[in-house]
Design a protein around this motif. Structure first.
Motif, mmCIF file in Angstrom:
data_model
loop_
_atom_site.group_PDB
_atom_site.id
_atom_site.type_symbol
_atom_site.label_atom_id
_atom_site.label_comp_id
_atom_site.label_asym_id
_atom_site.label_seq_id
_atom_site.Cartn_x
_atom_site.Cartn_y
_atom_site.Cartn_z
ATOM 1 N N ALA A 27 0.852 -1.190 0.000
ATOM 2 C CA ALA A 27 0.000 0.000 0.000
ATOM 3 C C ALA A 27 0.885 1.237 0.000
ATOM 4 O O ALA A 27 1.943 1.262 0.620
ATOM 5 C CB ALA A 27 -0.892 -0.007 1.225
ATOM 6 N N GLN A 28 0.451 2.248 -0.717
ATOM 7 C CA GLN A 28 1.208 3.491 -0.758
ATOM 8 C C GLN A 28 0.521 4.506 0.143
ATOM 9 O O GLN A 28 -0.672 4.755 0.003
ATOM 10 C CB GLN A 28 1.279 4.023 -2.182
ATOM 11 N N ALA A 29 1.273 5.059 1.056
ATOM 12 C CA ALA A 29 0.719 6.063 1.957
ATOM 13 C C ALA A 29 0.596 7.395 1.225
ATOM 14 O O ALA A 29 1.476 7.784 0.471
ATOM 15 C CB ALA A 29 1.617 6.231 3.169
ATOM 16 N N ILE A 30 -0.516 8.082 1.457
ATOM 17 C CA ILE A 30 -0.667 9.398 0.853
ATOM 18 C C ILE A 30 0.032 10.418 1.747
ATOM 19 O O ILE A 30 0.056 10.270 2.964
ATOM 20 C CB ILE A 30 -2.151 9.768 0.628
ATOM 21 N N PRO A 31 0.609 11.459 1.142
ATOM 22 C CA PRO A 31 1.295 12.479 1.956
ATOM 23 C C PRO A 31 0.311 13.226 2.857
ATOM 24 O O PRO A 31 -0.810 13.520 2.445
ATOM 25 C CB PRO A 31 1.896 13.429 0.924
ATOM 26 N N TYR A 32 0.739 13.517 4.055
ATOM 27 C CA TYR A 32 -0.086 14.267 4.997
ATOM 28 C C TYR A 32 0.263 15.745 4.887
ATOM 29 O O TYR A 32 1.424 16.115 4.992
ATOM 30 C CB TYR A 32 0.162 13.784 6.424
ATOM 31 N N PRO A 33 -0.740 16.614 4.657
ATOM 32 C CA PRO A 33 -0.432 18.042 4.539
ATOM 33 C C PRO A 33 -0.128 18.648 5.903
ATOM 34 O O PRO A 33 -0.764 18.335 6.899
ATOM 35 C CB PRO A 33 -1.719 18.637 3.957
ATOM 36 N N GLY A 34 0.862 19.526 5.933
ATOM 37 C CA GLY A 34 1.191 20.248 7.149
ATOM 38 C C GLY A 34 0.267 21.446 7.321
ATOM 39 O O GLY A 34 -0.655 21.677 6.540
ATOM 40 N N THR A 35 0.523 22.234 8.349
ATOM 41 C CA THR A 35 -0.238 23.458 8.564
ATOM 42 C C THR A 35 -0.036 24.377 7.362
ATOM 43 O O THR A 35 1.082 24.557 6.894
ATOM 44 C CB THR A 35 0.245 24.165 9.841
ATOM 45 N N ASN A 36 -1.100 24.945 6.846
ATOM 46 C CA ASN A 36 -1.063 25.852 5.690
ATOM 47 C C ASN A 36 -0.504 25.181 4.441
ATOM 48 O O ASN A 36 0.221 25.801 3.672
ATOM 49 C CB ASN A 36 -0.266 27.119 6.009
ATOM 50 N N GLU A 37 -0.828 23.916 4.244
ATOM 51 C CA GLU A 37 -0.405 23.199 3.045
ATOM 52 C C GLU A 37 -1.574 22.427 2.457
ATOM 53 O O GLU A 37 -2.494 22.018 3.172
ATOM 54 C CB GLU A 37 0.706 22.196 3.353
ATOM 55 N N SER A 38 -1.521 22.234 1.162
ATOM 56 C CA SER A 38 -2.445 21.360 0.452
ATOM 57 C C SER A 38 -1.632 20.431 -0.439
ATOM 58 O O SER A 38 -0.543 20.790 -0.901
ATOM 59 C CB SER A 38 -3.428 22.151 -0.407
ATOM 60 N N ILE A 39 -2.172 19.254 -0.694
ATOM 61 C CA ILE A 39 -1.547 18.263 -1.564
ATOM 62 C C ILE A 39 -2.417 18.122 -2.810
ATOM 63 O O ILE A 39 -3.637 18.014 -2.714
ATOM 64 C CB ILE A 39 -1.434 16.895 -0.865
ATOM 65 N N THR A 40 -1.789 18.145 -3.976
ATOM 66 C CA THR A 40 -2.507 17.996 -5.239
ATOM 67 C C THR A 40 -1.953 16.806 -6.003
ATOM 68 O O THR A 40 -0.750 16.750 -6.270
ATOM 69 C CB THR A 40 -2.371 19.256 -6.119
ATOM 70 N N TYR A 41 -2.816 15.859 -6.321
ATOM 71 C CA TYR A 41 -2.483 14.762 -7.238
ATOM 72 C C TYR A 41 -3.051 15.153 -8.597
ATOM 73 O O TYR A 41 -4.239 15.475 -8.703
ATOM 74 C CB TYR A 41 -3.164 13.467 -6.818
ATOM 75 N N THR A 42 -2.237 15.150 -9.618
ATOM 76 C CA THR A 42 -2.697 15.386 -10.983
ATOM 77 C C THR A 42 -2.523 14.072 -11.734
ATOM 78 O O THR A 42 -1.418 13.542 -11.819
ATOM 79 C CB THR A 42 -1.887 16.502 -11.661
ATOM 80 N N TYR A 43 -3.625 13.545 -12.279
ATOM 81 C CA TYR A 43 -3.622 12.238 -12.946
ATOM 82 C C TYR A 43 -3.567 12.411 -14.462
ATOM 83 O O TYR A 43 -4.195 13.327 -15.010
ATOM 84 C CB TYR A 43 -4.869 11.447 -12.560
ATOM 85 N N PHE A 44 -2.833 11.516 -15.112
ATOM 86 C CA PHE A 44 -2.638 11.574 -16.560
ATOM 87 C C PHE A 44 -3.059 10.267 -17.216
ATOM 88 O O PHE A 44 -3.123 9.229 -16.564
ATOM 89 C CB PHE A 44 -1.174 11.873 -16.871
ATOM 90 N N SER A 45 -3.308 10.328 -18.526
ATOM 91 C CA SER A 45 -3.809 9.166 -19.260
ATOM 92 C C SER A 45 -2.752 8.082 -19.447
ATOM 93 O O SER A 45 -3.087 6.903 -19.530
ATOM 94 C CB SER A 45 -4.355 9.594 -20.617
ATOM 95 N N ASP A 46 -1.464 8.468 -19.531
ATOM 96 C CA ASP A 46 -0.405 7.466 -19.725
ATOM 97 C C ASP A 46 0.910 7.988 -19.167
ATOM 98 O O ASP A 46 0.968 9.074 -18.594
ATOM 99 C CB ASP A 46 -0.267 7.076 -21.204
ATOM 100 N N SER A 47 1.954 7.207 -19.334
ATOM 101 C CA SER A 47 3.242 7.549 -18.716
ATOM 102 C C SER A 47 3.910 8.783 -19.308
ATOM 103 O O SER A 47 4.828 9.335 -18.699
ATOM 104 C CB SER A 47 4.196 6.359 -18.801
ATOM 105 N N SER A 48 3.453 9.253 -20.471
ATOM 106 C CA SER A 48 4.039 10.481 -21.030
ATOM 107 C C SER A 48 3.604 11.721 -20.247
ATOM 108 O O SER A 48 4.219 12.773 -20.341
ATOM 109 C CB SER A 48 3.660 10.638 -22.502
ATOM 110 N N LYS A 49 2.545 11.591 -19.479
ATOM 111 C CA LYS A 49 1.994 12.665 -18.634
ATOM 112 C C LYS A 49 1.736 13.946 -19.429
ATOM 113 O O LYS A 49 2.058 15.050 -18.991
ATOM 114 C CB LYS A 49 2.909 12.937 -17.436
ATOM 115 N N THR A 50 1.112 13.786 -20.595
ATOM 116 C CA THR A 50 0.775 14.947 -21.417
ATOM 117 C C THR A 50 -0.714 15.254 -21.418
ATOM 118 O O THR A 50 -1.097 16.395 -21.650
ATOM 119 C CB THR A 50 1.246 14.738 -22.871
#
Length: 86
Positions: A27-50
């Protein structure tokens, strides 16, 4: 015959156990945001990430939200925001 059957059952059990070990992924742990922080995951269609196909934002800067689809191809960004008590 009993010895043959015992060997077949042992081989089958060993094969099933080996398949389970190979198929299991950690299992992969998701990052925990600190005070005054946000975490953004941006998902892509394939490994080229375009081609972006989804996004997930959580933390302490904005309201949590997500849209689109989650894939195995993503980037993670940690964003610092202003303290709202200022």
């Amino acid at each position: 015959m009993a010895k043959f059957l015992r060997n077949v059952l042992a081989a089958t059990a060993l094969a099933v156990a080996a398949g389970t070990v190979v198929a299991a992924t950690p299992a992969q742990a998701i990052p925990y945001p600190g005070t005054n922080e946000s975490i953004t995951y941006t998902y892509f269609s394939d490994s080229s990430k375009t081609v972006q196909v989804g996004m997930w934002v959580y933390g302490n800067c904005l309201e949590d939200f997500q849209y689109g689809q989650k894939t195995a191809y993503y980037t993670i960004t940690r964003t610092t925001c202003n303290d709202p008590s200022w």
